[in-house]
Write an enzyme that holds these catalytic residues in place. Structure first.
Site, mmCIF file in Angstrom:
data_model
loop_
_atom_site.group_PDB
_atom_site.id
_atom_site.type_symbol
_atom_site.label_atom_id
_atom_site.label_comp_id
_atom_site.label_asym_id
_atom_site.label_seq_id
_atom_site.Cartn_x
_atom_site.Cartn_y
_atom_site.Cartn_z
ATOM 1 N N HIS A 12 3.958 12.323 0.272
ATOM 2 C CA HIS A 12 4.101 11.458 1.444
ATOM 3 C C HIS A 12 3.312 10.179 1.164
ATOM 4 O O HIS A 12 2.184 10.222 0.674
ATOM 5 C CB HIS A 12 3.559 12.182 2.683
ATOM 6 C CG HIS A 12 3.486 11.305 3.886
ATOM 7 N ND1 HIS A 12 4.509 10.467 4.239
ATOM 8 C CD2 HIS A 12 2.496 11.118 4.802
ATOM 9 C CE1 HIS A 12 4.154 9.802 5.336
ATOM 10 N NE2 HIS A 12 2.944 10.167 5.688
ATOM 11 N N CYS B 229 5.198 13.271 9.725
ATOM 12 C CA CYS B 229 5.304 12.906 8.311
ATOM 13 C C CYS B 229 5.676 14.095 7.426
ATOM 14 O O CYS B 229 6.031 13.910 6.264
ATOM 15 C CB CYS B 229 3.999 12.292 7.826
ATOM 16 S SG CYS B 229 3.565 10.804 8.710
ATOM 17 N N ASN C 169 3.840 3.339 5.214
ATOM 18 C CA ASN C 169 4.074 4.742 5.560
ATOM 19 C C ASN C 169 5.325 4.799 6.443
ATOM 20 O O ASN C 169 5.305 4.326 7.574
ATOM 21 C CB ASN C 169 2.830 5.263 6.301
ATOM 22 C CG ASN C 169 2.969 6.707 6.759
ATOM 23 O OD1 ASN C 169 4.060 7.264 6.768
ATOM 24 N ND2 ASN C 169 1.861 7.297 7.164
HETATM 25 N N1 ACO Z 1 -7.819 -4.794 9.454
HETATM 26 C C1 ACO Z 1 -9.135 -5.063 9.352
HETATM 27 N N2 ACO Z 1 -10.090 -4.169 9.710
HETATM 28 C C2 ACO Z 1 -9.691 -2.977 10.184
HETATM 29 C C3 ACO Z 1 -8.321 -2.651 10.328
HETATM 30 C C4 ACO Z 1 -7.384 -3.626 9.943
HETATM 31 N N3 ACO Z 1 -6.051 -3.406 10.021
HETATM 32 N N4 ACO Z 1 -8.232 -1.410 10.835
HETATM 33 C C5 ACO Z 1 -9.479 -0.949 11.001
HETATM 34 N N5 ACO Z 1 -10.364 -1.896 10.615
HETATM 35 C C6 ACO Z 1 -11.823 -1.811 10.616
HETATM 36 C C7 ACO Z 1 -12.317 -0.801 11.606
HETATM 37 O O1 ACO Z 1 -12.412 -1.347 12.884
HETATM 38 C C8 ACO Z 1 -13.656 -0.429 11.027
HETATM 39 O O2 ACO Z 1 -14.584 -1.433 11.374
HETATM 40 P P1 ACO Z 1 -16.096 -1.029 11.755
HETATM 41 O O3 ACO Z 1 -16.636 -0.382 10.507
HETATM 42 O O4 ACO Z 1 -16.675 -2.336 12.082
HETATM 43 O O5 ACO Z 1 -15.961 -0.076 12.909
HETATM 44 C C9 ACO Z 1 -13.437 -0.525 9.526
HETATM 45 O O6 ACO Z 1 -12.243 -1.333 9.342
HETATM 46 C C10 ACO Z 1 -13.222 0.802 8.847
HETATM 47 O O7 ACO Z 1 -12.284 1.579 9.581
HETATM 48 P P2 ACO Z 1 -11.911 3.058 9.181
HETATM 49 O O8 ACO Z 1 -10.913 3.592 10.151
HETATM 50 O O9 ACO Z 1 -13.149 3.834 8.937
HETATM 51 O O10 ACO Z 1 -11.196 2.818 7.775
HETATM 52 P P3 ACO Z 1 -10.731 3.860 6.734
HETATM 53 O O11 ACO Z 1 -11.293 3.549 5.419
HETATM 54 O O12 ACO Z 1 -10.829 5.281 7.240
HETATM 55 O O13 ACO Z 1 -9.166 3.531 6.619
HETATM 56 C C11 ACO Z 1 -7.031 4.342 7.329
HETATM 57 C C12 ACO Z 1 -8.337 3.671 7.748
HETATM 58 C C13 ACO Z 1 -6.327 3.440 6.347
HETATM 59 C C14 ACO Z 1 -6.168 4.543 8.566
HETATM 60 C C15 ACO Z 1 -7.317 5.706 6.664
HETATM 61 O O14 ACO Z 1 -8.215 6.424 7.457
HETATM 62 C C16 ACO Z 1 -6.087 6.539 6.437
HETATM 63 O O15 ACO Z 1 -5.262 6.237 5.598
HETATM 64 N N6 ACO Z 1 -5.972 7.684 7.133
HETATM 65 C C17 ACO Z 1 -4.902 8.636 6.876
HETATM 66 C C18 ACO Z 1 -3.632 8.236 7.511
HETATM 67 C C19 ACO Z 1 -2.561 9.233 7.152
HETATM 68 O O16 ACO Z 1 -2.586 9.867 6.114
HETATM 69 N N7 ACO Z 1 -1.582 9.400 8.001
HETATM 70 C C20 ACO Z 1 -0.530 10.335 7.677
HETATM 71 C C21 ACO Z 1 -0.074 10.985 8.845
HETATM 72 S S1 ACO Z 1 0.616 9.870 9.993
HETATM 73 C C22 ACO Z 1 1.961 10.634 10.662
HETATM 74 O O17 ACO Z 1 2.120 11.810 10.705
HETATM 75 C C23 ACO Z 1 2.963 9.731 11.302
#
Ligand code: ACO
Length: 325
Positions: free
Chosen positions: A250, A111, A280
Site C-alpha cells: 500500500h 486502504c 495515497n
Molecule cells: N505541512 C507542514 N507541516 C505539517 C503538515 C504539513 N502538511 N502536517 C503536519 N505538519 C506538522 C505538524 O503540525 C507537526 O508540527 P509540530 O511538531 O509543531 O506539532 C509536525 O509537522 C510533525 O507532525 P507529525 O504528525 O508528527 O508528522 P509525522 O512525521 O508523523 O508524519 C504522517 C505525518 C505523514 C501523516 C505520518 O504519520 C504517516 O504517514 N502516517 C501513516 C499514514 C498511513 O499509513 N495511512 C494509511 C492508512 S490511511 C487509510 O486507511 C485511508
C-alpha cells in the site's frame, strides 16, 4: 483448480496537483511533504468524475488486458471508502456502465480494501460459484478530504486499479491473511454522515463530515502490522522474503516501505513504489501499482508477488501469489 489474475488495468484522472500547488492554499510546503512522505504530486478527479467513473475505466482496461469478453464477468466487487453514494453500491453503477449481467457489491476496508476484495473474489472462483470476478479498487479521496486540514489533505490522491480473476493452469493465488482491529476505529474515520452522527448543519460546521486520521498512531500501527502479515503469508506459502520477487505495498509513506525493506533485509527495488506520483490512493493503491508493475514488465511468469495493505478499521492483510500472465 488454480485461481489467478487474468488481466490488470488502471485509470488516473488527468489533473495533477503538485506539492507547490497545495502550498498555495494550505499551510504546507514541498520540502515537508517530500521528506515526511515521499509524495511529490497526486491526481485529482475532474468535477464530473466520481469513483464509479474511475472504476469503470480501470475495469475496461483490465478486461481488455485479460482478453476476455466482458459478458464472461459474473461478479463485480469495488473496494472503496469514497463511494459515489452511501447507497446504491458503486459496484452496481460500474456493472451498469459496463453493460453486463453480473452480481455486484462494494467492500469497505479502507486502504486494505483491495486485499480483502481480492481474497473474496478468489473465494468465489475457488468455490466454483463464479468463473470470473472483476475486483476493483477505486477512490475519489479528493471529495472526502478536509482541504483545510494540512495533516491529511496533502497525503491522498484519486485513482483506480482493477484485476480480472479466473481459473488458470499453474501459479496464481497461494495464500491470504486478513486482520481487523476495530479498537482503532477512530484512528482513520469520517465521524459524521453515517447512522452514528447523521449529517446536520452542526456536523458540517464542525467539519466532521470529512476524513480524519491520527497520522503518527497509524504510522506506528503500519510498521507493526506490515511485517506481521507478510510473515504470516510467507509461512503459509512455505517461503521467505528472499524468495519474493516483488512486494506491492500500500502506497502510504515511503518511510514505512523503507523501514519494512530494512526489517526484511531486502533491497528497496523489490518494493514497487509510485506514491511520489499519486500519493495515497487508499483502496486503489495496490491494484494501481500492480498494473503499473505489470505494464512495465517488472512481473514475470513464476515470480512470487506479495501484496500488502494496511489502514482504516484498523485493518491489514496480505496476499502471496505466483505471477501467471
Ligand atoms: N505541512 C507542514 N507541516 C505539517 C503538515 C504539513 N502538511 N502536517 C503536519 N505538519 C506538522 C505538524 O503540525 C507537526 O508540527 P509540530 O511538531 O509543531 O506539532 C509536525 O509537522 C510533525 O507532525 P507529525 O504528525 O508528527 O508528522 P509525522 O512525521 O508523523 O508524519 C504522517 C505525518 C505523514 C501523516 C505520518 O504519520 C504517516 O504517514 N502516517 C501513516 C499514514 C498511513 O499509513 N495511512 C494509511 C492508512 S490511511 C487509510 O486507511 C485511508
Amino acid at each position: 483448480m488454480r485461481v489467478g489474475i487474468l488481466g490488470t488495468g488502471s485509470y488516473l484522472p488527468e489533473k495533477v496537483m503538485t506539492n507547490d500547488d497545495l502550498s498555495k492554499f494550505v499551510d504546507t510546503n514541498d520540502e515537508w511533504i517530500r521528506t515526511r512522505t515521499g509524495i511529490r504530486e497526486r491526481r485529482i478527479a475532474a468535477e464530473n468524475e466520481a469513483t464509479s467513473d474511475l472504476a469503470y475505466k480501470a475495469a475496461e482496461k483490465a478486461i481488455e488486458n485479460a482478453k476476455i469478453d466482458k459478458n464472461e464477468i459474473d461478479l463485480v466487487i469495488v473496494a472503496t471508502m469514497s463511494p459515489d453514494h452511501i447507497t446504491p453500491a458503486t459496484a452496481a453503477i460500474v456493472q451498469d456502465k459496463l453493460g453486463i449481467n453480473a452480481a455486484a457489491f462494494d467492500l469497505s476496508a479502507a486502504c486494505t480494501g483491495f486485499v480483502y476484495a481480492f481474497t473474496t473474489g478468489y473465494s468465489f472462483v475457488k468455490s466454483g460459484i463464479y468463473k470470473k470476478v472483476l475486483v476493483i479498487g477505486a477512490e475519489t479521496m479528493s471529495r472526502i478530504l478536509d482541504w483545510e486540514d494540512r495533516t491529511t489533505c496533502v497525503l491522498f490522491g484519486d485513482g483506480a486499479g482493477a484485476v480480472v480473476l479466473g481459473q488458470i493452469e499453474n501459479g496464481g493465488y497461494i495464500a491470504s491473511h486478513l486482520v481487523s482491529d476495530g479498537s482503532g476505529a477512530e484512528d482513520v474515520i469520517i465521524p459524521a454522515g453515517g447512522s452514528r452522527n447523521p449529517v446536520s448543519k452542526e456536523e458540517i460546521d464542525k467539519r466532521e463530515i470529512y476524513f480524519k486520521m491520527k497520522g503518527s498512531d497509524v504510522f506506528k500501527f503500519a510498521v507493526r502490522a506490515f511485517p506481521e502479515t507478510v510473515e504470516n503469508v510467507l509461512a503459509q506459502g512455505n517461503t521467505t522474503a528472499d524468495d519474493v520477487d516483488m512486494f506491492i505495498p500500500h502506497q502510504a509513506n515511503i518511510r514505512i516501505i523503507e523501514s519494512i525493506a530494512k526489517r526484511f533485509k531486502q533491497p528497496l527495488d523489490k518494493f514497487y513504489v509510485n506514491l511520489q506520483r499519486y500519493g495515497n490512493t487508499s483502496g486503489a493503491s495496490i491494484p494501481l501499482a500492480l498494473d503499473e508493475a505489470n505494464k512495465e514488465g517488472k512481473l514475470k511468469k513464476g515470480d512470487k508477488v506479495v501484496m500488502v495493505g494496511f489502514g482504516g478499521g484498523l485493518t491489514y492483510g496480505s496476499i502471496l501469489l505466483e505471477w501467471s500472465i
